[in-house]
Write an enzyme that holds these catalytic residues in place. Structure first.
Site, PDB file in Angstrom:
ATOM      1  N   LYS A 166       0.852  -1.184   0.000  1.00 19.14           N
ATOM      2  CA  LYS A 166       0.000   0.000   0.000  1.00 19.14           C
ATOM      3  C   LYS A 166       0.885   1.230   0.000  1.00 19.14           C
ATOM      4  CE  LYS A 166      -3.119   2.626   3.043  1.00 19.14           C
ATOM      5  NZ  LYS A 166      -3.896   2.618   4.286  1.00 19.14           N
ATOM      6  N   GLU A 211      -9.019  10.693  13.365  1.00 16.31           N
ATOM      7  CA  GLU A 211      -8.256   9.461  13.582  1.00 16.31           C
ATOM      8  C   GLU A 211      -7.334   9.541  14.795  1.00 16.31           C
ATOM      9  OE1 GLU A 211      -5.485   6.228  11.154  1.00 16.31           O
ATOM     10  OE2 GLU A 211      -6.224   8.031  10.136  1.00 16.31           O
TER      11      GLU A 211
END
Length: 408
Positions: A166, A211
């Protein structure tokens, strides 16, 4: 350096304490606001200052957990860049147990005496929300869209070729204002729309991050990685359909699992136990929906300092990629911008190693004259990523700060 923490009954608003030129880190009404920079430095310098600070002796220390000076701080995206932490002369706290405190810092007892306390309380309670005013704005891409799409394509191909699992590719835009941007007003708008996010104002960075990267409270440790995103439309049925599609998306589940596994594996070596949700849940904010997973546990004794855990986690694969070193090398070679503080961490720490840090996203970097704001947005690229869908995701993410800044 000496400090004094006092329980106060005088009501205050953390946003008004911060106003447009102070310090703020708050979520759901719990957090800190600071006035007047007492000392600034990197994390090691401020940790030393915190550990050397002594109670003033005016009164007995308050018998509450985690009471005392805290430092507001920002960790840049790249590990080799310097962190910046700040101790405020006066820090106002609203705690989860509903108590309110003020902590004063100074060199002598006169800096933390009752008259000083009365003065800072008066200033804080006299501060009022700003008066609405008009401004004119121009919004433009700083990173050319074509270069961003090319970088996304290269990242997708690198994953398909097995070079990465990723990589996060981001882009930036700029908002130019005819008059200085009213930071106080922006923070109030963020509270109205993103109160459940970690709202912050530290230095030239403002934002509302959904987050949680790391939280340490005694032996307790928590994290809530987010990865995988879909827009919100305002229509409940459409948003439910989008959320269901997000949950069933192989692309987004793969992107999310990479982040969760890294956070879990990193924290595990510091913990006596660590638990996490078996499946991600939908985390909803005003403009988008994310996949999120709670991770929590107990630290082994002696407990790790929050900065130790933060440096082990940062930058999270939610903003960098995996494997981390290879992803960072790829980003530095491919991404057409320098991130600076974007994608790092923002929060606070205390002398005992407690602290809370959010990922520095949904944010704006202001110029000194506050007439220009640089906004950032990115997304995790995996084998199934579509460059144009990624572009649309960044457009949705930009709306958090755009809607708070751009008001006619």
């Amino acid at each position: 350096m000496i400090h004094r923490t006092v329980l106060v009954d005088t009501p205050f608003d953390l946003n008004n304490v911060c106003a447009g030129d102070g310090l703020l880190f708050v979520r759901d009404g719990v957090g800190y606001a600071g006035r007047n920079v007492y000392i600034a430095g990197n994390d090691a310098e401020i940790q030393k200052a915190l550990s050397n600070s002594e109670h003033s002796g005016h009164t007995s220390p308050i018998d509450l957990p985690q009471v005392g000076p805290i430092a507001f701080g920002i960790i840049p995206f790249l590990p080799q860049e310097q962190s910046r932490f700040v101790l405020a002369s006066a820090t106002f706290a609203k705690r989860s147990d509903s108590t309110h405190t003020v902590t004063l810092i100074g060199e002598s007892t006169s800096d933390v005496d009752d008259s000083t306390l009365d003065r800072v309380l008066l200033n804080a309670t006299q501060s009022r929300p700003p008066r609405p005013s008009s401004n004119s704005f121009r919004v433009g891409a700083r990173t050319p869209v074509g270069r961003y799409l090319d970088a996304v394509t290269l990242a997708r191909d690198a994953v398909r070729n097995g070079l990465l699992k990723k990589a996060v590719i981001a882009r930036d835009i700029e908002v130019h204002a005819d008059e200085p941007i009213d930071v106080h007003s922006v923070l109030l708008r963020l509270r109205a729309s993103f109160g459940s996010s970690y709202r912050f104002c530290i230095g030239n960075m403002i934002g509302a991050s959904p987050e949680l990267l790391i939280e340490v409270a005694g032996r307790e440790v928590r994290s809530r990685p987010l990865a995988g995103t879909t827009p919100r439309t305002g229509d409940p049925d459409t948003d439910k359909q989008l959320a269901d599609e997000l949950m069933s998306s192989t692309k987004n589940q793969v992107e999310h699992r990479v982040v969760v596994d890294m956070v879990h594996d990193t924290l595990l070596s510091y913990c006596s136990y660590l638990d996490w949700e078996a499946e991600p849940s939908i985390v909803t904010v005003a403009n988008v929906q994310h996949l999120g997973t709670y991770i929590e546990g107990a630290l082994t004794e002696p407990t790790a300092h929050v900065m130790t855990l933060l440096k082990a986690l940062c930058p999270t694969p939610a903003l960098g990629g995996f494997p981390s070193a290879a992803a960072l090398d790829f980003i530095s070679q491919t991404e057409p911008m320098e991130r600076g503080n974007y994608g790092g961490a923002v929060g606070w720490m205390d002398a005992d190693g407690n602290g809370t840090f959010a990922v520095t996203i949904r944010c704006a970097e202001l110029t000194e004259d506050r007439r220009t704001a640089r906004l950032f947005a990115g997304g995790g690229i995996v084998a199934e990523s579509n460059p144009y869908a990624e572009l649309a995701e960044t457009q949705a993410k930009f709306q958090a700060m755009l809607s708070a800044i751009v008001r006619p």
